[in-house]
Write a protein that holds these residues in place. Structure first.
Motif, PDB file in Angstrom:
ATOM      1  N   ARG A  91      22.661  -7.990  21.771  1.00  0.00           N
ATOM      2  CA  ARG A  91      22.714  -8.220  23.222  1.00  0.00           C
ATOM      3  C   ARG A  91      21.472  -7.647  23.907  1.00  0.00           C
ATOM      4  NH1 ARG A  91      28.129  -6.067  22.785  1.00  0.00           N
ATOM      5  NH2 ARG A  91      29.321  -7.752  21.799  1.00  0.00           N
ATOM      6  N   LEU A  92      20.957  -6.551  23.352  1.00  0.00           N
ATOM      7  CA  LEU A  92      19.745  -5.930  23.917  1.00  0.00           C
ATOM      8  C   LEU A  92      18.470  -6.661  23.511  1.00  0.00           C
ATOM      9  CD1 LEU A  92      20.366  -2.105  23.336  1.00  0.00           C
ATOM     10  CD2 LEU A  92      20.305  -3.322  25.530  1.00  0.00           C
ATOM     11  N   ALA A 101      17.469   2.326  24.919  1.00  0.00           N
ATOM     12  CA  ALA A 101      18.119   2.313  23.609  1.00  0.00           C
ATOM     13  C   ALA A 101      19.589   2.713  23.723  1.00  0.00           C
ATOM     14  CB  ALA A 101      17.400   3.272  22.674  1.00  0.00           C
ATOM     15  N   PRO A 102      20.430   2.235  22.825  1.00  0.00           N
ATOM     16  CA  PRO A 102      21.842   2.630  22.831  1.00  0.00           C
ATOM     17  C   PRO A 102      21.999   4.095  22.460  1.00  0.00           C
ATOM     18  CG  PRO A 102      21.436   0.774  21.315  1.00  0.00           C
ATOM     19  CD  PRO A 102      20.101   1.312  21.728  1.00  0.00           C
ATOM     20  N   PRO A 103      23.162   4.692  22.783  1.00  0.00           N
ATOM     21  CA  PRO A 103      23.417   6.088  22.423  1.00  0.00           C
ATOM     22  C   PRO A 103      23.420   6.289  20.910  1.00  0.00           C
ATOM     23  CG  PRO A 103      25.332   5.114  23.571  1.00  0.00           C
ATOM     24  CD  PRO A 103      24.288   4.068  23.485  1.00  0.00           C
ATOM     25  N   PRO A 143      29.597   0.970   7.945  1.00  0.00           N
ATOM     26  CA  PRO A 143      28.611  -0.023   8.388  1.00  0.00           C
ATOM     27  C   PRO A 143      28.545  -0.073   9.915  1.00  0.00           C
ATOM     28  CG  PRO A 143      30.584  -1.103   7.520  1.00  0.00           C
ATOM     29  CD  PRO A 143      30.750   0.365   7.259  1.00  0.00           C
ATOM     30  N   ARG A 144      27.348  -0.194  10.455  1.00  0.00           N
ATOM     31  CA  ARG A 144      27.144  -0.090  11.906  1.00  0.00           C
ATOM     32  C   ARG A 144      27.308  -1.440  12.606  1.00  0.00           C
ATOM     33  NH1 ARG A 144      28.501   4.865  11.942  1.00  0.00           N
ATOM     34  NH2 ARG A 144      27.015   6.316  10.987  1.00  0.00           N
ATOM     35  N   LEU A 145      28.499  -2.026  12.437  1.00  0.00           N
ATOM     36  CA  LEU A 145      28.734  -3.371  12.974  1.00  0.00           C
ATOM     37  C   LEU A 145      28.665  -3.413  14.491  1.00  0.00           C
ATOM     38  CD1 LEU A 145      31.525  -4.346  10.460  1.00  0.00           C
ATOM     39  CD2 LEU A 145      29.360  -5.567  10.750  1.00  0.00           C
ATOM     40  N   GLU A 146      29.258  -2.416  15.160  1.00  0.00           N
ATOM     41  CA  GLU A 146      29.248  -2.443  16.632  1.00  0.00           C
ATOM     42  C   GLU A 146      27.840  -2.268  17.175  1.00  0.00           C
ATOM     43  OE1 GLU A 146      32.245  -0.018  18.529  1.00  0.00           O
ATOM     44  OE2 GLU A 146      33.699  -0.694  17.026  1.00  0.00           O
ATOM     45  N   TYR A 205      13.275   2.744  16.283  1.00  0.00           N
ATOM     46  CA  TYR A 205      14.445   3.621  16.366  1.00  0.00           C
ATOM     47  C   TYR A 205      15.235   3.625  15.060  1.00  0.00           C
ATOM     48  CZ  TYR A 205      14.027   3.655  21.480  1.00  0.00           C
ATOM     49  OH  TYR A 205      13.596   3.832  22.760  1.00  0.00           O
ATOM     50  N   VAL A 206      15.970   4.716  14.838  1.00  0.00           N
ATOM     51  CA  VAL A 206      17.025   4.706  13.819  1.00  0.00           C
ATOM     52  C   VAL A 206      18.321   5.163  14.463  1.00  0.00           C
ATOM     53  CG1 VAL A 206      15.607   5.118  11.763  1.00  0.00           C
ATOM     54  CG2 VAL A 206      16.489   7.065  13.069  1.00  0.00           C
TER      55      VAL A 206
END
Lengths: 292, 292
Positions: free
Chosen positions: A194-195, A258-260, A184-187, A156-157
């Motif tokens: 967690r996943l 996958a996350p949104p 930056p994609r910290l969250e 994924y990206v």
């Protein structure tokens, strides 16, 4: 201004303590009282005429981006950033106003992300050069590494690619903003931890090169089977080879949700280790000079 | 050579794990599993024509000194060094042999002092520039700081001063060796921590400036009442203002017994904060270029 005075100005704007920082700017070392965790350490350089141009890149954007690049590495490991140290060598053209704006941009992102400026070094050089260290942490043994991708995992990206390269070319609009002040994609990094994402890397040098690196580290190859999400107006070449998007490239076990705001682009396969694309992303030791 | 190949060469020579290092070179961040201690972090730049000259300073000495400067900061806090990250921007004149020798010198000192090379960055620049981060630790709350000197405390220095400045002038003999490959005073730092020295700083920029800094941080002044120990052949000006001796300057409670190879040079006094000497030591923002 002498060094003591410049340091005093910087120190006055950087909180000295809090969130584990016992002692900040002003001694031989910074002191950080770490929780019982694994520490993450990363370092990145920003060099005039390599990573930015004096004529087009505002000082506060240079400061912002210097920190953003380090934070992106912490995000890619699923960590929480805590503090940074900044070494700055200034050229004669960079006056006090430039230095102030540089630290202004850096400290704005630092405040937003809970990072303390804990120390650094100052010097002179022919061209402006900055080196940053970001220190963060992650629960023991839980860092997202590059080497855990397994055959069958989905690739994924996050976000849309090529925006930074497009911005560098056009110097206008949202693409230029994206180039100057990446987020930056910290969250997302925390969510991926967690996943239990199996591998993760940030897209600093282009999808083709960074996917190659992930595959090399995991001793696998990959097959691209989904469309690459393009930044509005970006070309496929910019998305694959442009670099500096600072999105996350990661792998999940088959069937994992996958996350949104992420896109499945491929699958990890057994095979000769390395990526499926010619790794044309940015490499400081192939190209002598970069477009910016 | 491309960046991946250069990194591979460096990584092959740097042990990847051990002494708390969970993951070294090759991912987005290094991972360090810290004991329950205070972490020390310090960063220093080495810039061509500012801190070293291509014509006179061998590459392995540049590598050695890059690490030695960071280790000296850890010594000044009474800490034990654990790992380092090295960012190197190379100029076109610096070929693979130079890069190898640079890392050779750095890794030789790293082995001797139990430090792991855990990561870094590579880039190109007009002149060679290197930035190092050294991470160490110290038992909680026990770091030697600059701000603990109190009126009545005795002021000491280790070793003999001025050797580095003399060596830079003469480029021969033990003084030149001293300039090229300084020995960080790590063991003395541990002894001073056990002795509960009240303040400590390393002599990187000259006694006059570094004593000034210690006095400012502790909000005291000092009186020099003992002879300054001179390196053989060095002038008093070299000893006071020369810099780069990397000895330790420290204070002890009145009556405390000092370690061997240290010399009492003065006493801390109440008064306008600052040192008793005009702070003429090296300051990057006063002098545009340095003698080396």
């Amino acid at each position: 201004m002498n060094e003591l005075e410049i340091l005093k100005r910087i120190a006055a704007r950087a909180p000295r303590a809090g969130r584990g920082l016992v002692l900040g700017i002003g001694d031989d070392c910074a002191i950080y009282r770490s929780p019982s965790a694994d520490l993450l350490l990363t370092t990145d350089m920003m060099i005039e005429d390599v990573h930015f141009r004096r004529a087009t890149h505002p000082a506060d954007a240079v400061g912002w981006k210097t920190l953003a690049r380090g934070l992106s590495d912490i995000a890619a490991m699923g960590g929480t950033p805590r503090l940074c140290l900044v070494s700055l060598a200034v050229a004669s053209w960079a006056d006090q106003r430039w230095i102030d704006a540089f630290y202004g941009g850096l400290l704005r992102l630092a405040r937003r992300t809970g990072v303390s400026l804990a120390g650094g070094d100052l010097g002179h050089a022919e061209r402006v050069m900055c080196d940053i260290v970001v220190c963060g942490d992650v629960p023991r043994g839980r860092a997202l590494r590059r080497d855990g991708a397994r055959p069958g995992d989905a690739v994924y990206v996050s976000g849309r690619l090529g925006g930074s390269a497009l911005g560098l070319e056009t110097e206008c609009g949202t693409a230029w903003k994206r180039h100057l002040r990446p987020e930056p994609r910290l969250e997302l990094g925390l969510v991926l931890r967690r996943l239990r994402a199996t591998a993760c890397i940030d897209l600093s040098d282009g999808l083709s090169l960074d996917l190659h690196r992930l595959c090399l580290a995991s001793k696998v190859t990959a097959e691209l089977d989904g469309p690459i999400p393009l930044f509005r107006g970006a070309s496929i070449d910019q998305a694959l080879n442009g670099g500096e998007d600072y999105e996350l490239l990661f792998t999940l076990r088959p069937g994992a949700k996958a996350p949104p705001s992420t896109t499945r682009i491929g699958t990890i396969r057994k095979g000769k280790p390395g990526g499926p694309l010619p790794p044309r992303g940015y490499d400081h030791f192939r190209s002598e000079t970069r477009s910016a």
